[in-house]
Design an enzyme around this catalytic site. Structure first.
Site, PDB file in Angstrom:
ATOM      1  N   GLU A 163       0.837  -1.198   0.000  1.00  0.00           N
ATOM      2  CA  GLU A 163       0.000   0.000   0.000  1.00  0.00           C
ATOM      3  C   GLU A 163       0.875   1.251   0.000  1.00  0.00           C
ATOM      4  OE1 GLU A 163      -3.701  -0.279   2.162  1.00  0.00           O
ATOM      5  OE2 GLU A 163      -3.292   1.632   3.162  1.00  0.00           O
ATOM      6  N   HIS A 322      -3.155  -6.079  15.706  1.00  0.00           N
ATOM      7  CA  HIS A 322      -2.316  -6.103  14.491  1.00  0.00           C
ATOM      8  C   HIS A 322      -3.038  -5.544  13.286  1.00  0.00           C
ATOM      9  CE1 HIS A 322      -4.706  -9.424  13.063  1.00  0.00           C
ATOM     10  NE2 HIS A 322      -3.851  -9.783  12.128  1.00  0.00           N
TER      11      HIS A 322
END
Length: 396
Positions: A163, A322
């Site tokens: 990303e 996470h």
């Protein structure tokens, strides 16, 4: 989903109906029944230590919930580490403050050509210098080593991603989420099979999904060696992909510079000292968050991600979430989410996304929890340093 024996301390729910307490960093009714049942199984293990910690992104996994921390004494559970040993994230800051969409598309195109995704591997062996050094007995690693030379620097499938993001610090960042590929999967399955046979042969009354290896067994050291190799391989895998992403940026924008590399695994076991005792901490879909330690908590491909520093909270075994965590299964997402709506939401935000077909809906933003709610539930675990808005995403 309330159970007798649930109390609240400092705003946190604590379930006390099992051998050990289960401490939740979310409301009990926000937790799937299956994940809660798995947490209770952990709490009743004879070698579990102190309590079970459940992070706000938790959801049902195999044997142990994703987003959970289990500390043990004298035993290790392969399924409490998971099949993607060393899966985690890394981030790298560029010196760019802005990037034009056409340039971004060119960069993403180069990354797609140089980083295989899904089940794809490289056509040729990669430079062996990227591979971690082999130390000690590593029978499964040795068996898989040659094929791993074709897999290093590949993304894999599922929720793995590359990303490009714009940070609240004003800079463009690159974030990568991936793990140890087939080598980690093979190591995990092999030692889970070993553990199951050992427990059966010893007449142990343990769930087959939580088969364990006692530290007195020769297999304990073997698994420990191979798990740690897979941790190093997963890091090397992310580093090679990051190198390919750097090259893509440099090809299109030669003036770019890079700094502040951060790496963080979230599927691993480690020997650590907690509450005055040395224990084996299993983090499955959970990030270590010692005081001042950097970490990454991504949202979905349509929402913010966060660079954080840990607060070293003892009750979470110095851990945090996470990611956003799934709110529905992959199958349910494909069946129930509206493709046009999910695509429109990403397009309206100006995100170059990875949703093209109904089969891609398992990674649509609608299949994930609200990342803002997840972050609000762990303000005692981390301090947000930088917020990252997605600009472009490649999904496995």
């Amino acid at each position: 989903m309330k159970h007798d024996g649930t109390i609240r301390t400092n705003g946190k729910a604590i379930i006390e109906t099992d051998n050990l307490p289960i401490k939740l960093w979310l409301e009990e009714d926000q937790m799937e029944e299956g994940a809660l049942e798995q947490a209770r199984n952990l709490a009743n293990l004879p070698f579990a230590f102190k309590h079970i910690a459940i992070m706000p992104d938790t959801h049902q996994g195999y044997g142990m919930p994703i987003g959970a921390i289990l500390a043990t004494k004298g035993a290790i559970i392969p399924n409490a580490v998971g099949v993607d040993i060393g899966c985690g994230m890394c981030s790298l800051r560029t010196n760019l403050e802005h990037i034009e969409t056409p340039k971004l598309k060119e960069i993403m195109g180069i990354i797609r050509k140089t980083v295989p995704v899904g089940f794809e591997h490289h056509k040729t062996r990669q430079d062996e210098a990227w591979m971690p050094e082999r130390k000690g007995e590593l029978p499964i690693v040795e068996q898989e080593y040659e094929s791993a030379l074709y897999q290093i620097g590949t993304l894999g499938g599922g929720n793995h991603f590359i990303e490009i993001q714009k940070g609240s610090d004003g800079y463009i960042w690159i974030m990568i989420h991936s793990g140890s590929r087939n080598i980690g999967f093979t190591v995990a399955n092999h030692y889970d099979g070993v553990a199951k046979k050992m427990n059966q042969d010893a007449g142990e009354d343990v769930s087959q999904e939580l088969a364990y290896i006692p530290e007195t067994s020769e297999y304990f050291k073997l698994y420990w060696n191979e798990m740690n190799y897979c941790l190093e391989f997963a890091l090397a895998n992310r580093k090679l992909m990051m190198e390919r992403a750097r090259s893509a940026f440099t090809e299109i924008l030669p003036e770019v510079e890079f700094a502040d590399f951060i790496n963080k695994p979230h599927n691993f076991a480690a020997e650590e000292k907690h509450f005055g005792e040395w224990v084996i901490v299993h983090r499955k879909g959970a990030t270590r968050a010692r005081k001042g330690e950097w970490g990454m908590i991504p949202g979905s491909q349509g929402t913010r991600s966060f660079l954080v520093k840990g607060k070293g909270e003892a009750q979470s075994f110095e851990s945090c979430a996470h990611g956003a965590g799934r709110i529905m299964s992959r199958t349910k997402a494909r069946k129930t989410l509206d493709l046009k709506e999910e695509v429109k939401a990403l397009k309206d935000r100006g995100i170059l996304h990875a949703i093209r077909h109904r089969k891609d809906l398992d990674e649509a933003p609608g299949s994930y929890k609200d990342i803002d709610e997840v972050m609000a539930n762990q303000v005692d675990l981390v301090d947000v340093q930088i917020e990252l808005q997605p600009l472009a995403v490649i999904k496995g």
